[in-house]
Design an enzyme around this catalytic site. Sequence first.
Site, PDB file in Angstrom:
ATOM      1  N   LYS A 126      32.062  15.006 -59.743  1.00 31.75           N
ATOM      2  CA  LYS A 126      32.327  15.154 -58.317  1.00 31.75           C
ATOM      3  C   LYS A 126      31.351  16.177 -57.774  1.00 31.75           C
ATOM      4  O   LYS A 126      30.865  17.035 -58.519  1.00 31.75           O
ATOM      5  CB  LYS A 126      33.757  15.652 -58.098  1.00 31.75           C
ATOM      6  N   ASP A 166      32.923  10.595 -50.252  1.00 34.42           N
ATOM      7  CA  ASP A 166      34.306  11.051 -50.315  1.00 34.42           C
ATOM      8  C   ASP A 166      34.579  11.592 -48.907  1.00 34.42           C
ATOM      9  O   ASP A 166      33.888  11.173 -47.962  1.00 34.42           O
ATOM     10  CB  ASP A 166      34.460  12.131 -51.411  1.00 34.42           C
TER      11      ASP A 166
HETATM   12  O1  2IT Z   1      37.650   9.735 -55.260  1.00 35.10           O
HETATM   13  C1  2IT Z   1      36.928   8.736 -55.498  1.00 35.10           C
HETATM   14  O2  2IT Z   1      37.187   7.945 -56.408  1.00 35.10           O
HETATM   15  C2  2IT Z   1      35.766   8.522 -54.634  1.00 35.10           C
HETATM   16  N1  2IT Z   1      35.531   9.307 -53.733  1.00 35.10           N
HETATM   17  C3  2IT Z   1      34.842   7.362 -54.879  1.00 35.10           C
HETATM   18  C4  2IT Z   1      33.897   7.652 -55.994  1.00 35.10           C
HETATM   19  C5  2IT Z   1      32.817   6.626 -56.194  1.00 35.10           C
HETATM   20  O3  2IT Z   1      31.936   6.914 -57.017  1.00 35.10           O
HETATM   21  O4  2IT Z   1      32.827   5.569 -55.571  1.00 35.10           O
END
Ligand code: 2IT
Length: 446
Positions: A126, A166
């Site tokens: 993340k 996100d």
């Molecule tokens: O919390 C999540 O799963 C997302 N923000 C999407 C992450 C992604 O790599 O599509």
Amino acid sequence: MNAYAKRVFEELQVKVPWEKEFLQSVEEVFESLGTVLDENPQYEANKVLERMVNPERIISFQVPWLNKDNEIEVNTGYRVQFNSALGPYKGGLRFHPSVNLSVMKFLAFEQTFKDSLTTLPMGGAKGGSDFNPKGTTDFEIMNFCKSFMRELFRHIGPDVDVPAGDIGVGAREIGYLFGEYKRLTHRYCGVLTGKGVGWGGSLVRVEATGFGAVYFLQHMLSLKNMDIAGKRIALSGFGNVAWGAALKAVQLGAKVVTISGPDGYILDEAGMDLDKVAYMLELRASGKDIVAPYADKFPGSKFIAGRKPWEVPVDIAMPCATQNELNGDDAQNLVNNKVKVVAEVSNMGCRPEAVACFQNAGITFAPGKAVNAGGVSTSCLEMSQNAGHTNWPSEEVDRKLHEIMTNIHAACVKNGKAQDGSIDYVAGANIAGFKRVADAMVAQGI
Ligand code: 2IT
């Protein structure tokens, strides 16, 4: 909690007592692992838990950028590359003033198990920044994104780490980030997901988190011999995830009666229709981060300032905003009002007391890492299309998304079925997600 898990958790509490969100997410996973750890001594022998709570890499960097008045502003950027046992790091970028290392670590830790649950080849990561997009101009967003990528680009790549959006990061931001990556590296590749459909993005990616959540909800309901049609649903949030969930729920005949923002919530007793769902996009595009204008636009609906939607009597609650948005009192309100199913869509949207309240009252509750996994799953489908230099039609992506959510639900049921036949979705998701990661870590050695 199992003795091994307890020891590792206590060590972590001593090491990072200030990382509240991270500790909360670790405790919630560890609570579920008793039997698995008892039955698999190789996990302790390989120090799997100690390694699992320690990110493989934390990147923290300065993001200086020029605002519209030509003044320099400075934010902090992060990428937490948590675990790569199952594939290249994968997970979104969040731009929000609440972002700090604890929030990044909790989200990356959760992402590791979520990505594992999908059974697709993705590790967990993340990233993001404490940058506040509220009230900024398009020019400022571009400046910020380009500066952010000027550091991030050296840490990512299509088979290294593939960020996505996100909170605060949508197609516009991904566009600016991608443009800068391409310029710096001289490569056009699937290094980010959530790209525009015209230039490497996948159809259905914008809808995927919300659609996937509703597909998962349908499976939860069908085990209780219930159907979504006609059910009253309270949603929180009004961003991309809440929009996708509202759209699919309305298409399936449910009555969506609330959405919310930082300013309060909208109560729409008539239920949303497709025009109202489309208006959510306008609200979002205004950049003001408020839902109040909905009540002026659609007579009959009401804006309730400063409150959360969990006081409204509904059959189904779907928190779609952010972590810890639903507390113990909110949960008690929902239980008193006879809620039947709670599908958490936001990452760790419910406080531990809220989850306990639902479980003690016998209300079916499923956690975000299972319910919202359709987003990252469709990101992986985008990576597949990019790697194969191809595009799939929306029906094909949607069919695959549906199949993935069906499999995630089945994995939760298989691993979370209690003696009395009830399903503990929290345990099911944690155990299924954990086992794949742990086995891969053991197989790969230190
Ligand atoms: O919390 C999540 O799963 C997302 N923000 C999407 C992450 C992604 O790599 O599509």
